[in-house]
Design a protein around this motif. Structure first.
Motif, PDB file in Angstrom:
ATOM      1  N   ALA A  76       0.828  -1.208   0.000  1.00  0.00           N
ATOM      2  CA  ALA A  76       0.000   0.000   0.000  1.00  0.00           C
ATOM      3  C   ALA A  76       0.862   1.256   0.000  1.00  0.00           C
ATOM      4  CB  ALA A  76      -0.945  -0.011   1.199  1.00  0.00           C
ATOM      5  N   ASP A  77       1.966   1.214   0.734  1.00  0.00           N
ATOM      6  CA  ASP A  77       2.850   2.375   0.812  1.00  0.00           C
ATOM      7  C   ASP A  77       3.448   2.726  -0.539  1.00  0.00           C
ATOM      8  OD1 ASP A  77       2.396   2.677   3.491  1.00  0.00           O
ATOM      9  OD2 ASP A  77       4.213   1.624   4.131  1.00  0.00           O
ATOM     10  N   ASP A  78       3.557   1.754  -1.455  1.00  0.00           N
ATOM     11  CA  ASP A  78       4.164   1.985  -2.762  1.00  0.00           C
ATOM     12  C   ASP A  78       3.160   2.435  -3.816  1.00  0.00           C
ATOM     13  OD1 ASP A  78       6.662   1.263  -1.837  1.00  0.00           O
ATOM     14  OD2 ASP A  78       6.433  -0.847  -2.386  1.00  0.00           O
ATOM     15  N   LEU A  79       1.881   2.485  -3.472  1.00  0.00           N
ATOM     16  CA  LEU A  79       0.847   2.792  -4.451  1.00  0.00           C
ATOM     17  C   LEU A  79       0.635   4.293  -4.590  1.00  0.00           C
ATOM     18  CD1 LEU A  79      -1.862   0.158  -3.436  1.00  0.00           C
ATOM     19  CD2 LEU A  79      -0.320   0.035  -5.409  1.00  0.00           C
ATOM     20  N   ASP A  80       0.332   4.728  -5.826  1.00  0.00           N
ATOM     21  CA  ASP A  80      -0.098   6.110  -5.992  1.00  0.00           C
ATOM     22  C   ASP A  80      -1.572   6.193  -5.589  1.00  0.00           C
ATOM     23  OD1 ASP A  80      -1.813   5.451  -8.194  1.00  0.00           O
ATOM     24  OD2 ASP A  80      -0.178   5.727  -9.606  1.00  0.00           O
ATOM     25  N   PRO A  81      -2.111   7.391  -5.419  1.00  0.00           N
ATOM     26  CA  PRO A  81      -3.475   7.503  -4.893  1.00  0.00           C
ATOM     27  C   PRO A  81      -4.529   6.769  -5.715  1.00  0.00           C
ATOM     28  CG  PRO A  81      -2.360   9.608  -4.707  1.00  0.00           C
ATOM     29  CD  PRO A  81      -1.447   8.708  -5.488  1.00  0.00           C
ATOM     30  N   THR A  82      -4.448   6.845  -7.034  1.00  0.00           N
ATOM     31  CA  THR A  82      -5.471   6.205  -7.860  1.00  0.00           C
ATOM     32  C   THR A  82      -5.427   4.692  -7.711  1.00  0.00           C
ATOM     33  OG1 THR A  82      -5.260   8.022  -9.448  1.00  0.00           O
ATOM     34  CG2 THR A  82      -6.458   6.072 -10.171  1.00  0.00           C
ATOM     35  N   LEU A 118      -4.325   6.240   2.109  1.00  0.00           N
ATOM     36  CA  LEU A 118      -5.087   7.371   1.579  1.00  0.00           C
ATOM     37  C   LEU A 118      -5.019   8.566   2.515  1.00  0.00           C
ATOM     38  CD1 LEU A 118      -8.334   5.721   0.152  1.00  0.00           C
ATOM     39  CD2 LEU A 118      -6.586   6.928  -1.163  1.00  0.00           C
ATOM     40  N   ALA A 119      -5.095   8.299   3.805  1.00  0.00           N
ATOM     41  CA  ALA A 119      -5.054   9.386   4.784  1.00  0.00           C
ATOM     42  C   ALA A 119      -3.695  10.058   4.834  1.00  0.00           C
ATOM     43  CB  ALA A 119      -5.429   8.853   6.161  1.00  0.00           C
ATOM     44  N   GLN A 120      -2.632   9.313   4.514  1.00  0.00           N
ATOM     45  CA  GLN A 120      -1.267   9.813   4.670  1.00  0.00           C
ATOM     46  C   GLN A 120      -0.771  10.639   3.486  1.00  0.00           C
ATOM     47  OE1 GLN A 120       0.825   6.145   5.261  1.00  0.00           O
ATOM     48  NE2 GLN A 120       0.146   5.931   7.395  1.00  0.00           N
ATOM     49  N   TYR A 121      -1.382  10.498   2.324  1.00  0.00           N
ATOM     50  CA  TYR A 121      -0.915  11.283   1.177  1.00  0.00           C
ATOM     51  C   TYR A 121      -0.952  12.767   1.502  1.00  0.00           C
ATOM     52  CZ  TYR A 121      -1.421   7.142  -1.829  1.00  0.00           C
ATOM     53  OH  TYR A 121      -1.305   5.893  -2.383  1.00  0.00           O
ATOM     54  N   ASP A 122      -0.043  13.520   0.889  1.00  0.00           N
ATOM     55  CA  ASP A 122      -0.159  14.966   0.967  1.00  0.00           C
ATOM     56  C   ASP A 122      -0.821  15.460  -0.325  1.00  0.00           C
ATOM     57  OD1 ASP A 122       1.818  15.020  -1.057  1.00  0.00           O
ATOM     58  OD2 ASP A 122       3.427  15.324   0.392  1.00  0.00           O
ATOM     59  N   GLU A 123      -1.145  16.726  -0.369  1.00  0.00           N
ATOM     60  CA  GLU A 123      -1.885  17.229  -1.522  1.00  0.00           C
ATOM     61  C   GLU A 123      -1.030  17.269  -2.788  1.00  0.00           C
ATOM     62  OE1 GLU A 123      -4.695  20.312  -1.158  1.00  0.00           O
ATOM     63  OE2 GLU A 123      -5.088  19.929   0.951  1.00  0.00           O
ATOM     64  N   THR A 124       0.276  17.235  -2.638  1.00  0.00           N
ATOM     65  CA  THR A 124       1.137  17.146  -3.823  1.00  0.00           C
ATOM     66  C   THR A 124       0.891  15.833  -4.554  1.00  0.00           C
ATOM     67  OG1 THR A 124       2.839  18.505  -2.773  1.00  0.00           O
ATOM     68  CG2 THR A 124       3.523  17.123  -4.635  1.00  0.00           C
ATOM     69  N   ALA A 125       0.717  14.751  -3.796  1.00  0.00           N
ATOM     70  CA  ALA A 125       0.447  13.450  -4.407  1.00  0.00           C
ATOM     71  C   ALA A 125      -0.886  13.438  -5.135  1.00  0.00           C
ATOM     72  CB  ALA A 125       0.467  12.358  -3.341  1.00  0.00           C
ATOM     73  N   LEU A 126      -1.833  14.275  -4.687  1.00  0.00           N
ATOM     74  CA  LEU A 126      -3.152  14.325  -5.317  1.00  0.00           C
ATOM     75  C   LEU A 126      -3.216  15.290  -6.491  1.00  0.00           C
ATOM     76  CD1 LEU A 126      -5.600  14.378  -2.253  1.00  0.00           C
ATOM     77  CD2 LEU A 126      -4.559  12.417  -3.395  1.00  0.00           C
ATOM     78  N   GLU A 127      -2.150  16.020  -6.741  1.00  0.00           N
ATOM     79  CA  GLU A 127      -2.172  17.051  -7.774  1.00  0.00           C
ATOM     80  C   GLU A 127      -2.625  16.537  -9.147  1.00  0.00           C
ATOM     81  OE1 GLU A 127      -2.071  20.982  -8.812  1.00  0.00           O
ATOM     82  OE2 GLU A 127      -1.777  20.092  -6.828  1.00  0.00           O
ATOM     83  N   PRO A 128      -2.220  15.325  -9.578  1.00  0.00           N
ATOM     84  CA  PRO A 128      -2.693  14.847 -10.891  1.00  0.00           C
ATOM     85  C   PRO A 128      -4.211  14.761 -10.998  1.00  0.00           C
ATOM     86  CG  PRO A 128      -0.817  13.537 -10.178  1.00  0.00           C
ATOM     87  CD  PRO A 128      -1.206  14.409  -9.011  1.00  0.00           C
ATOM     88  N   LEU A 129      -4.905  14.608  -9.883  1.00  0.00           N
ATOM     89  CA  LEU A 129      -6.364  14.530  -9.924  1.00  0.00           C
ATOM     90  C   LEU A 129      -6.991  15.841 -10.372  1.00  0.00           C
ATOM     91  CD1 LEU A 129      -7.061  12.678  -6.543  1.00  0.00           C
ATOM     92  CD2 LEU A 129      -6.822  11.666  -8.810  1.00  0.00           C
ATOM     93  N   ARG A 130      -6.255  16.939 -10.240  1.00  0.00           N
ATOM     94  CA  ARG A 130      -6.800  18.247 -10.599  1.00  0.00           C
ATOM     95  C   ARG A 130      -6.693  18.530 -12.090  1.00  0.00           C
ATOM     96  NH1 ARG A 130      -4.409  22.904  -7.366  1.00  0.00           N
ATOM     97  NH2 ARG A 130      -6.380  23.867  -7.984  1.00  0.00           N
ATOM     98  N   ALA A 140     -21.667  11.532   7.432  1.00  0.00           N
ATOM     99  CA  ALA A 140     -20.627  10.968   8.297  1.00  0.00           C
ATOM    100  C   ALA A 140     -19.315  10.819   7.523  1.00  0.00           C
ATOM    101  CB  ALA A 140     -21.074   9.610   8.823  1.00  0.00           C
ATOM    102  N   THR A 141     -18.213  10.845   8.235  1.00  0.00           N
ATOM    103  CA  THR A 141     -16.915  10.609   7.584  1.00  0.00           C
ATOM    104  C   THR A 141     -16.867   9.185   7.053  1.00  0.00           C
ATOM    105  OG1 THR A 141     -15.751  12.205   8.979  1.00  0.00           O
ATOM    106  CG2 THR A 141     -14.426  10.484   7.925  1.00  0.00           C
ATOM    107  N   ALA A 142     -16.655   9.059   5.745  1.00  0.00           N
ATOM    108  CA  ALA A 142     -16.582   7.741   5.101  1.00  0.00           C
ATOM    109  C   ALA A 142     -15.147   7.265   5.002  1.00  0.00           C
ATOM    110  CB  ALA A 142     -17.226   7.787   3.721  1.00  0.00           C
ATOM    111  N   LEU A 143     -14.246   8.183   4.710  1.00  0.00           N
ATOM    112  CA  LEU A 143     -12.814   7.888   4.679  1.00  0.00           C
ATOM    113  C   LEU A 143     -12.057   9.200   4.720  1.00  0.00           C
ATOM    114  CD1 LEU A 143     -12.526   8.616   1.498  1.00  0.00           C
ATOM    115  CD2 LEU A 143     -12.766   6.165   1.128  1.00  0.00           C
ATOM    116  N   THR A 144     -10.744   9.093   4.888  1.00  0.00           N
ATOM    117  CA  THR A 144      -9.889  10.267   4.981  1.00  0.00           C
ATOM    118  C   THR A 144      -8.892  10.247   3.828  1.00  0.00           C
ATOM    119  OG1 THR A 144     -10.094  10.273   7.392  1.00  0.00           O
ATOM    120  CG2 THR A 144      -8.271  11.521   6.449  1.00  0.00           C
ATOM    121  N   VAL A 145      -8.798  11.367   3.122  1.00  0.00           N
ATOM    122  CA  VAL A 145      -7.885  11.481   1.982  1.00  0.00           C
ATOM    123  C   VAL A 145      -6.976  12.681   2.220  1.00  0.00           C
ATOM    124  CG1 VAL A 145      -7.678  11.846  -0.502  1.00  0.00           C
ATOM    125  CG2 VAL A 145      -9.560  10.452   0.401  1.00  0.00           C
ATOM    126  N   ALA A 146      -5.685  12.443   2.230  1.00  0.00           N
ATOM    127  CA  ALA A 146      -4.690  13.500   2.441  1.00  0.00           C
ATOM    128  C   ALA A 146      -5.024  14.348   3.668  1.00  0.00           C
ATOM    129  CB  ALA A 146      -4.574  14.376   1.189  1.00  0.00           C
TER     130      ALA A 146
END
Length: 253
Positions: A18-24, A47-59, A100-106
């Protein structure tokens, strides 16, 4: 979810993977684990540990974003149903379950409403038939909100109800094909056309999110495109009641 014990070494391996996976990929593996009954926790933690830099491709990549958020939403739904079923069964379901909180992302705690309406639908309120913006969306939702929402996502998101579409694990490189498949399958199962009466009966989501589909003309165009009505037909729309009875684990074959 499965309660079977996992050997320590195997669990460590899953965490390392899991640690080696990108967010998608992590979101896809999370939903796959939910489907098979394996532990989702390593993927939830990642998913909770990613920073927003890792999520940048989603934008910048709509295909990545649609696959990521669809898988997050569907996994989040199933996890809530498994771990907090009383929220769905409550009369205030629309606030307590979907809020309700379903999951945590970044680091951001996200509800199903935040994912669906704040991000996937381009920051539109779930009220107002799809025509009104969501004025109270948070910073995170606004940052990742899709600028050009794809209405076919309504046939991909499953909120646990019997009337919801089946769950699929979405891949960014096949998302257009997969959304086509999901749309066609759902319309085939839920749309009834009566040519003599000039009426087509469609799921209630076409009323709730009428604006997402471009109004009545957009809905009819969609129905024609997927063969639910003939190409020259322009029937009146009738909306089928929504069955809110609980139907967890509704995965496509």
């Amino acid at each position: 979810m499965s309660d079977r014990a996992t050997p320590l070494g195997a669990e460590t391996t899953v965490h390392e993977r899991a640690d080696d996976l990108d967010p998608t990929d992590c979101a896809r593996e999370l939903l796959a684990a939910v489907r098979t009954g394996d532990s989702p926790d390593p993927y939830l933690e990642r998913l909770a540990q990613y920073d927003e830099t890792a999520l940048e491709p989603l934008r910048s990549d709509p295909a990545l974003a649609l696959a990521f958020w669809s898988n997050c939403y569907n996994a989040g739904t199933q996890l809530l149903l498994s771990r907090r079923p009383e929220l769905y069964e409550n009369q205030l379901r629309f606030f307590r379950f979907f809020g309700a909180t379903a999951l945590t992302v970044a680091g951001a705690d996200l509800s199903l409403d935040a994912i669906e309406h704040g991000i996937v639908r381009g920051t539109r309120t779930k009220y107002g038939l799809g025509y009104l913006p969501q004025v109270l969306a948070g910073r995170f939702e606004r940052r990742y909100s899709l600028s050009d929402p794809d209405p076919r996502v309504h046939f991909a998101l499953n909120c646990g109800a019997t009337s919801c579409p089946a769950i699929r694990v979405y891949d960014a490189d096949r998302i257009d094909e997969q959304l086509d498949q999901a749309t066609r399958a759902y319309l085939d199962a839920t749309v009834d056309y009566d040519p003599d009466a000039g009426v087509v009966t469609v799921p209630k989501l076409f009323l709730w999110y009428r604006g997402d589909f471009g109004g009545g003309s957009g809905i009819r165009n969609l129905l024609r495109e997927y063969g639910a009505i003939p190409g020259d037909a322009s029937p009146r729309l009738r909306h089928r009641d929504w069955d809110w009875s609980l139907a967890p684990g509704k995965f496509a074959e």
